[in-house]
Design an enzyme around this catalytic site. Sequence first.
Site, mmCIF file in Angstrom:
data_model
loop_
_atom_site.group_PDB
_atom_site.id
_atom_site.type_symbol
_atom_site.label_atom_id
_atom_site.label_comp_id
_atom_site.label_asym_id
_atom_site.label_seq_id
_atom_site.Cartn_x
_atom_site.Cartn_y
_atom_site.Cartn_z
ATOM 1 C CB CYS A 79 -6.273 2.475 5.387
ATOM 2 S SG CYS A 79 -5.491 0.956 4.960
ATOM 3 C CG HIS B 257 3.450 -0.679 12.713
ATOM 4 N ND1 HIS B 257 4.656 -1.073 12.460
ATOM 5 C CD2 HIS B 257 2.686 -1.920 11.733
ATOM 6 C CE1 HIS B 257 4.983 -2.076 11.713
ATOM 7 N NE2 HIS B 257 3.754 -2.401 11.199
ATOM 8 C CB CYS C 120 -0.789 0.070 1.282
ATOM 9 S SG CYS C 120 0.228 -0.020 2.765
ATOM 10 C CB SER D 146 1.403 -8.827 8.266
ATOM 11 O OG SER D 146 0.568 -8.288 7.443
ATOM 12 C CB SER D 147 -2.544 -6.601 11.872
ATOM 13 O OG SER D 147 -4.071 -6.261 11.996
ATOM 14 C CG ASN D 148 -2.312 -5.766 5.981
ATOM 15 O OD1 ASN D 148 -2.409 -6.381 4.918
ATOM 16 N ND2 ASN D 148 -1.096 -5.535 6.250
ATOM 17 C CD GLU E 262 -2.884 1.357 13.242
ATOM 18 O OE1 GLU E 262 -2.811 0.314 12.108
ATOM 19 O OE2 GLU E 262 -4.173 1.905 13.055
ATOM 20 C CG HIS F 168 -1.149 -4.092 15.851
ATOM 21 N ND1 HIS F 168 -0.766 -2.970 15.314
ATOM 22 C CD2 HIS F 168 -0.910 -5.234 14.926
ATOM 23 C CE1 HIS F 168 -0.166 -3.046 14.114
ATOM 24 N NE2 HIS F 168 -0.489 -4.602 13.855
HETATM 25 S S1 SF4 Z 1 -2.799 2.350 7.396
HETATM 26 FE FE1 SF4 Z 1 -3.085 1.411 5.530
HETATM 27 S S2 SF4 Z 1 -1.963 2.381 4.083
HETATM 28 FE FE2 SF4 Z 1 -1.171 2.933 5.751
HETATM 29 S S3 SF4 Z 1 0.348 1.623 6.068
HETATM 30 FE FE3 SF4 Z 1 -1.492 0.454 7.209
HETATM 31 S S4 SF4 Z 1 -2.273 -0.628 5.550
HETATM 32 FE FE4 SF4 Z 1 -0.920 0.711 4.528
#
Ligand code: SF4
Length: 314
Positions: free
Chosen positions: A201, A79, A16, A229-231, A131, A129
């Site tokens: 996001c 993060h 991303c 990796s959370s996502n 973030e 996490h």
């Molecule tokens: S917030 Fe979204 S665009 Fe930003 S680093 Fe995380 S996954 Fe990527």
Amino acid sequence: MIKELKILLAFPRGFCAGVDRAIEIVKKTLIKYGPPVYVRHEIVHNTQVVKNLKKLGAIFVEELNEIKDTSRPVIFSAHGVPKSVPKEASNKKMFYIDATCPLVTKVHREAEFLYKKGYEVILVGHKDHPEVLGTMGQLPKNTIKLVETVRDVENIDIKEIKKPIAYVTQTTLSVDDTKKIIETLKIKFPKIKSPVKEDICYATTNRQEAVKKIAPLCDMFFVVGSKNSSNSQRLVEVAKKSGCVKSELIPFSENLPINSIIKCKKIGITSGASAPEQLVQNIILELKKHCKVSIEEIILTKENVTFKLPRLLN
Ligand code: SF4
């Protein structure tokens, strides 16, 4: 006879704009200031990315007090960090560059603004996490309430809430699970203030939507990405919930369950927002050693988001 295998490749997948920017910041800092350059926490959650940057001269640490030579630059990961971290770096007279994704910074500023306006701030996210630690660390200790599940919302004691209430969320959550949590929040607190613009996001949302489209058509589904990796983890959950129970995370091509794959007619592949495209291509190359592969890329949408680098690196 060689086995035929169809691969449905999700698009968008992989890097991303926030990940691209964070990696560029490390590379450009190494070029401008020379190695070594310290990075607090994995710049993005991907083993291969970290390995490649180590080769160029990046040294990864978890906390600033592990840094031996404080005259060298230090970069904060994509993060985001609690406010205490830049403060500690300034106290130590360290030169730091912040690679926090601008979309995470948006959530930081939102939480801070709400707190200053007198709101009780709820953060929807995953405990521990980085973030979440970074967002909670924008406000004084114990002032953000973290909820991870619908049950957590149900357990909030209304009597403890003395102020107007608002919520923000982590950027990489499951869109559908978060929707349920927010619905529960809105039932419990009908006047709760929502973020002006969605905190999950664009990259998280698009990758999950692409998986929803493909996973139900597949015998197996693979998400290329690292365990932390959370996502990427969320993409595996989304694939399973969309109907492909045999969905799993694949960090590297060496981890492919070839014996199970050769029993399939159709598999799906995507990659998390921190996984380099090279890892996806390595997996396809590996599959080609065992099967006659045909590939169809399924395009959900095209992304054109880019973020500027910090001015001092331009
Ligand atoms: S917030 Fe979204 S665009 Fe930003 S680093 Fe995380 S996954 Fe990527």
